[in-house]
Design an enzyme around this catalytic site. Structure first.
Site, PDB file in Angstrom:
ATOM      1  N   MET A  30      -4.821 -42.816  21.751  1.00 60.86           N
ATOM      2  CA  MET A  30      -6.111 -43.481  21.954  1.00 60.86           C
ATOM      3  C   MET A  30      -5.917 -44.996  21.837  1.00 60.86           C
ATOM      4  SD  MET A  30      -9.006 -40.900  20.667  1.00 60.86           S
ATOM      5  CE  MET A  30      -8.982 -41.252  18.932  1.00 60.86           C
ATOM      6  N   GLY A  31      -4.668 -45.446  21.979  1.00 68.48           N
ATOM      7  CA  GLY A  31      -4.400 -46.881  21.966  1.00 68.48           C
ATOM      8  C   GLY A  31      -4.360 -47.477  20.582  1.00 68.48           C
ATOM      9  N   HIS A  37       3.039 -44.650  16.729  1.00 66.46           N
ATOM     10  CA  HIS A  37       3.010 -44.276  18.154  1.00 66.46           C
ATOM     11  C   HIS A  37       4.362 -44.560  18.810  1.00 66.46           C
ATOM     12  CE1 HIS A  37      -1.395 -45.229  17.516  1.00 66.46           C
ATOM     13  NE2 HIS A  37      -1.465 -44.038  18.068  1.00 66.46           N
ATOM     14  N   GLN A  61     -14.324 -36.305  21.531  1.00 69.89           N
ATOM     15  CA  GLN A  61     -13.855 -35.847  20.220  1.00 69.89           C
ATOM     16  C   GLN A  61     -14.482 -36.607  19.058  1.00 69.89           C
ATOM     17  OE1 GLN A  61      -9.688 -36.961  21.315  1.00 69.89           O
ATOM     18  NE2 GLN A  61      -9.496 -37.483  19.161  1.00 69.89           N
ATOM     19  N   GLY A 149       1.962 -36.522  16.562  1.00 75.55           N
ATOM     20  CA  GLY A 149       2.297 -36.903  15.188  1.00 75.55           C
ATOM     21  C   GLY A 149       1.894 -35.820  14.192  1.00 75.55           C
ATOM     22  N   ASP A 152      -1.770 -35.860  11.999  1.00 79.24           N
ATOM     23  CA  ASP A 152      -2.934 -35.031  12.337  1.00 79.24           C
ATOM     24  C   ASP A 152      -2.482 -33.571  12.296  1.00 79.24           C
ATOM     25  OD1 ASP A 152      -5.017 -37.059  13.026  1.00 79.24           O
ATOM     26  OD2 ASP A 152      -3.421 -37.687  14.366  1.00 79.24           O
ATOM     27  N   SER A 188      -4.286 -46.142  13.357  1.00 81.99           N
ATOM     28  CA  SER A 188      -5.061 -47.188  14.032  1.00 81.99           C
ATOM     29  C   SER A 188      -6.280 -47.561  13.196  1.00 81.99           C
ATOM     30  CB  SER A 188      -5.517 -46.694  15.403  1.00 81.99           C
ATOM     31  OG  SER A 188      -4.378 -46.397  16.179  1.00 81.99           O
ATOM     32  N   ARG A 189      -6.763 -46.600  12.414  1.00 84.86           N
ATOM     33  CA  ARG A 189      -7.950 -46.876  11.588  1.00 84.86           C
ATOM     34  C   ARG A 189      -7.665 -47.855  10.448  1.00 84.86           C
ATOM     35  NH1 ARG A 189     -11.859 -42.968  13.030  1.00 84.86           N
ATOM     36  NH2 ARG A 189     -10.848 -41.341  14.210  1.00 84.86           N
TER      37      ARG A 189
END
Ligand code: PAF
Length: 283
Positions: A30-31, A37, A61, A149, A152, A188-189
């Site tokens: 999701m970038g 990544h 999602q 990954g 998750d 990313s969060r």
């Protein structure tokens, strides 16, 4: 490196590669790419020289519209990072080309049971959104390999189940969690955390490690460990969403047959939800 936004153009390029007999490895994202990544991309490269990366913040999602709106978007920087990794194609479609009839009219793919447990119970529809987009991307990219990954954990288990159940000719490659030196799992969060939240964030993995060290056998009382861990996190600025200790294969409570178990952590720091996990082999 080709940057493609149009699904038709992607399909044409994939057809041309397949005609040349090339294997394709795929990394869906999701970038807002980080080193985690890039590890997925490097694993993909080990399988074949043709690597396709998708960058698509999948609205289907997200159960929380604010989370979707504020999801960090850094396309230019992402493409620069992927170019350095010698990625072949970056696919960055717009939502209306992926879901031309909107989300509610979209055909979906759902893995029952596994998708309803744990994260799935807390985030209704989340995994249906994940399996639907991953299925659609698999159909567009036609990969031989796809990297996901291990951070998750439940997502990975569900994707593996989907690939098996639907007899997809794709090898799923699980890739280890990348961590900062302080133990914080890359995400990313993390970029959404304030500086004071960032300072607190490594406690999540520290508390998880404490649970892991106290889990030498399946006889131990997990509820006490979970209660103590939740208390420590909640007293230090987190709001715990869920801590679960389950069987790795079934994602069900541990029983006498469980050989590998996983500690799954999910907690908010402010409005940012962080997750982590650790797998343990029982003696
Ligand atoms: O893990 C993610 O980033 C997303 O869930 C995925 C697999 C790219 C699907 O949107």
């Amino acid at each position: 490196m080709h940057i493609i936004t149009d699904p038709k153009q992607l399909q044409n390029e994939i057809k041309a590669l397949k005609r040349q007999g090339k294997d394709i490895a795929f990394v869906p994202t999701m970038g807002n790419l980080h080193n985690g990544h890039l590890q997925l991309v490097r694993q993909a490269k080990q399988k074949t020289s043709i690597v396709v990366v998708s960058i698509f913040v999948n609205p289907m999602q997200f159960d929380n519209q604010n989370d979707l709106k504020t999801y960090p978007k850094t396309l230019e920087n992402d493409c620069q990072l992927l170019e350095k990794e010698n990625v072949t194609i970056v696919f960055t479609p717009e939502a209306d080309t992926i879901y031309p009839n909107g989300l509610t009219a979209q055909t979906y793919v759902e893995v029952p049971e596994l998708s309803e447990r744990l994260e799935g119970a807390l985030r209704p529809g989340h995994f249906r959104g994940v399996t639907t987009i991953v299925n659609k991307l698999f159909n567009l990219v036609q990969p031989d390999y796809a990297c996901f990954g291990k951070k998750d954990f439940q997502q990975l288990a569900i994707i593996k189940q989907m690939v098996t159940d639907l007899a997809m000719p794709i090898e799923i490659i699980p890739v280890d969690i990348e961590r900062e030196a302080n133990g914080l799992a890359l995400s990313s969060r993390n970029g959404k955390l304030s500086s004071s939240e960032r300072a607190k964030a490594p406690l999540l993995s520290k508390v998880m490690n404490k649970i892991a060290q106290s889990l030498p056998s399946k006889e131990i009382a997990h509820t006490e460990l979970i209660t103590a861990a939740s208390k420590e996190l909640n007293e230090n600025g987190f709001t715990v969403d869920a801590i679960d200790i389950v069987d790795c294969n079934t994602l069900q409570p541990i029983d006498s047959n469980s050989k590998r178990i996983v500690i799954l952590m999910a907690a908010f720091l402010g409005r940012t939800r962080l997750i982590d996990n650790q797998v343990i082999n029982l003696q």
